[in-house]
Design a protein around this motif. Structure first.
Motif, PDB file in Angstrom:
ATOM      1  N   VAL A   1      18.396  72.777 -10.103  1.00 40.24           N
ATOM      2  CA  VAL A   1      19.049  73.206  -8.861  1.00 40.24           C
ATOM      3  C   VAL A   1      18.590  74.615  -8.484  1.00 40.24           C
ATOM      4  O   VAL A   1      18.270  74.899  -7.326  1.00 40.24           O
ATOM      5  CB  VAL A   1      20.584  73.164  -8.991  1.00 40.24           C
ATOM      6  N   ALA A   2      18.548  75.503  -9.468  1.00 36.30           N
ATOM      7  CA  ALA A   2      18.138  76.882  -9.208  1.00 36.30           C
ATOM      8  C   ALA A   2      16.713  76.949  -8.679  1.00 36.30           C
ATOM      9  O   ALA A   2      16.393  77.779  -7.820  1.00 36.30           O
ATOM     10  CB  ALA A   2      18.268  77.713 -10.484  1.00 36.30           C
ATOM     11  N   ASP A   3      15.848  76.064  -9.170  1.00 34.85           N
ATOM     12  CA  ASP A   3      14.431  76.118  -8.801  1.00 34.85           C
ATOM     13  C   ASP A   3      14.096  75.307  -7.557  1.00 34.85           C
ATOM     14  O   ASP A   3      13.145  75.632  -6.840  1.00 34.85           O
ATOM     15  CB  ASP A   3      13.568  75.616  -9.961  1.00 34.85           C
ATOM     16  N   GLU A   4      14.856  74.238  -7.283  1.00 37.40           N
ATOM     17  CA  GLU A   4      14.446  73.289  -6.259  1.00 37.40           C
ATOM     18  C   GLU A   4      15.354  73.216  -5.037  1.00 37.40           C
ATOM     19  O   GLU A   4      14.935  72.680  -4.007  1.00 37.40           O
ATOM     20  CB  GLU A   4      14.345  71.881  -6.876  1.00 37.40           C
ATOM     21  N   SER A   5      16.565  73.738  -5.129  1.00 42.86           N
ATOM     22  CA  SER A   5      17.477  73.593  -3.994  1.00 42.86           C
ATOM     23  C   SER A   5      16.983  74.382  -2.781  1.00 42.86           C
ATOM     24  O   SER A   5      16.662  75.569  -2.890  1.00 42.86           O
ATOM     25  CB  SER A   5      18.877  74.084  -4.370  1.00 42.86           C
ATOM     26  N   PRO A   6      16.921  73.747  -1.597  1.00 39.26           N
ATOM     27  CA  PRO A   6      16.552  74.468  -0.377  1.00 39.26           C
ATOM     28  C   PRO A   6      17.634  75.461   0.043  1.00 39.26           C
ATOM     29  O   PRO A   6      17.366  76.365   0.835  1.00 39.26           O
ATOM     30  CB  PRO A   6      16.399  73.353   0.666  1.00 39.26           C
ATOM     31  N   ASP A   7      18.846  75.273  -0.475  1.00 37.08           N
ATOM     32  CA  ASP A   7      19.971  76.154  -0.155  1.00 37.08           C
ATOM     33  C   ASP A   7      19.938  77.340  -1.127  1.00 37.08           C
ATOM     34  O   ASP A   7      20.225  77.194  -2.312  1.00 37.08           O
ATOM     35  CB  ASP A   7      21.280  75.373  -0.302  1.00 37.08           C
ATOM     36  N   ALA A   8      19.606  78.514  -0.607  1.00 43.15           N
ATOM     37  CA  ALA A   8      19.449  79.700  -1.466  1.00 43.15           C
ATOM     38  C   ALA A   8      20.751  80.055  -2.178  1.00 43.15           C
ATOM     39  O   ALA A   8      20.738  80.474  -3.343  1.00 43.15           O
ATOM     40  CB  ALA A   8      18.965  80.885  -0.637  1.00 43.15           C
ATOM     41  N   GLU A   9      21.871  79.912  -1.505  1.00 43.27           N
ATOM     42  CA  GLU A   9      23.159  80.245  -2.128  1.00 43.27           C
ATOM     43  C   GLU A   9      23.479  79.285  -3.266  1.00 43.27           C
ATOM     44  O   GLU A   9      23.935  79.702  -4.336  1.00 43.27           O
ATOM     45  CB  GLU A   9      24.268  80.240  -1.076  1.00 43.27           C
ATOM     46  N   LEU A  10      23.246  77.997  -3.036  1.00 45.84           N
ATOM     47  CA  LEU A  10      23.498  77.015  -4.096  1.00 45.84           C
ATOM     48  C   LEU A  10      22.576  77.271  -5.284  1.00 45.84           C
ATOM     49  O   LEU A  10      22.976  77.129  -6.445  1.00 45.84           O
ATOM     50  CB  LEU A  10      23.296  75.600  -3.554  1.00 45.84           C
ATOM     51  N   ALA A  11      21.352  77.672  -4.992  1.00 47.02           N
ATOM     52  CA  ALA A  11      20.408  77.992  -6.069  1.00 47.02           C
ATOM     53  C   ALA A  11      20.924  79.150  -6.918  1.00 47.02           C
ATOM     54  O   ALA A  11      20.810  79.128  -8.149  1.00 47.02           O
ATOM     55  CB  ALA A  11      19.041  78.334  -5.483  1.00 47.02           C
ATOM     56  N   TRP A  12      21.525  80.146  -6.283  1.00 45.71           N
ATOM     57  CA  TRP A  12      22.064  81.274  -7.044  1.00 45.71           C
ATOM     58  C   TRP A  12      23.304  80.883  -7.848  1.00 45.71           C
ATOM     59  O   TRP A  12      23.508  81.355  -8.966  1.00 45.71           O
ATOM     60  CB  TRP A  12      22.378  82.448  -6.127  1.00 45.71           C
ATOM     61  N   VAL A  13      24.120  80.005  -7.306  1.00 45.87           N
ATOM     62  CA  VAL A  13      25.274  79.496  -8.062  1.00 45.87           C
ATOM     63  C   VAL A  13      24.789  78.845  -9.350  1.00 45.87           C
ATOM     64  O   VAL A  13      25.327  79.102 -10.442  1.00 45.87           O
ATOM     65  CB  VAL A  13      26.082  78.487  -7.219  1.00 45.87           C
ATOM     66  N   ALA A  14      23.752  78.022  -9.243  1.00 45.38           N
ATOM     67  CA  ALA A  14      23.204  77.359 -10.429  1.00 45.38           C
ATOM     68  C   ALA A  14      22.588  78.372 -11.387  1.00 45.38           C
ATOM     69  O   ALA A  14      22.751  78.268 -12.612  1.00 45.38           O
ATOM     70  CB  ALA A  14      22.154  76.327 -10.004  1.00 45.38           C
ATOM     71  N   ARG A  15      21.900  79.369 -10.846  1.00 44.92           N
ATOM     72  CA  ARG A  15      21.261  80.381 -11.696  1.00 44.92           C
ATOM     73  C   ARG A  15      22.307  81.162 -12.499  1.00 44.92           C
ATOM     74  O   ARG A  15      22.105  81.472 -13.686  1.00 44.92           O
ATOM     75  CB  ARG A  15      20.432  81.312 -10.818  1.00 44.92           C
TER      76      ARG A  15
END
Length: 232
Positions: free
Chosen positions: A117-131
């Motif tokens: 999710v952190a690497d592939e999500s087009p949604d930058a906010e969702l990517a940070w949540v996963a990170r």
């Protein structure tokens, strides 16, 4: 105008000549317009069908989790990834399955899901949540240097305060109290202007700062984390 001085026969001949010279361009323009219109309509229908397909698979995935059929959930997630890799439904499914793995104590199984999710999500906010979730798991596993390498406060945007707090936790575990104080103090400062839905637990963070010898009253906008051991 010139047409006023032409006979009907002359005007007909001029029209035929004009059509003979320009018919291919006119017809080409019409065909191109129809192709573009048809392509746009096809794209809209295709996109709608893709979204509907992803939504159906997501419902199947959630149903499998509710039944505690993890194997079926993983198979459905595999189909989502294969057919709808960038879909929000795929990313949400990964997060849900990762949550289930964490609850079962399967951290190694959860990490790849969160990293995806952190690497592939087009949604930058969702990517940070996963990170952030990856970083917390790394801390739980004692991989503190990986946490510090993963989280760059300069790139975190609205998530900077959370990043600072997690980095501070890693520094405490490494025994670097000076680095932890700097991170916690910066987190408190960064959180002043953070949006409400990004807010951290300020009271808990102040307690953490005091536990490592910091003074919550001394925080200023100039607070900067000192160079910390293991910091990239």
């Amino acid at each position: 105008m010139v047409e006023d001085y032409l006979t009907d026969r002359d005007q007909e001949e001029a029209l035929r000549t004009w059509w003979r010279d320009n018919w291919s361009w006119i017809l080409g323009g019409i065909v191109l317009g129809l192709v573009l219109l048809g392509g746009w309509q096809y794209w809209k229908i295709h996109t709608a069908n893709q979204a509907a397909g992803a939504a159906k698979l997501y419902d199947e995935f959630v149903g499998a989790l509710d039944r505690k059929d993890e194997e079926a959930a993983k198979r459905t997630l595999g189909t989502l990834v294969a057919d709808h890799k960038k879909s929000p439904y795929t990313q949400q499914s990964r997060l849900l399955l990762a949550k289930k793995e964490v609850e079962d104590g399967k951290y190694e199984e959860a990490l790849p899901l969160l990293r995806a999710v952190a690497d592939e999500s087009p949604d930058a906010e969702l990517a940070w949540v996963a990170r952030l979730r990856v970083a917390r798991l790394l801390n739980q596993q004692g991989k503190y240097d990986e946490t510090l390498k993963l989280l760059d406060p300069e790139k975190a945007g609205a998530f900077t305060a959370q990043v600072r707090e997690i980095r501070g936790d890693a520094q405490v575990a490494k025994g670097n109290l000076e680095g932890a104080r700097a991170e916690y103090a910066a987190a408190l400062t960064d959180n002043i202007d953070a949006r409400a839905d990004r807010a951290i637990d300020r009271t808990l963070l102040e307690m953490k700062l005091q536990d490592v010898g910091g003074d919550k009253k001394a925080e200023t906008s100039e607070t900067k984390p000192a160079a910390a051991e293991g910091q990239p």
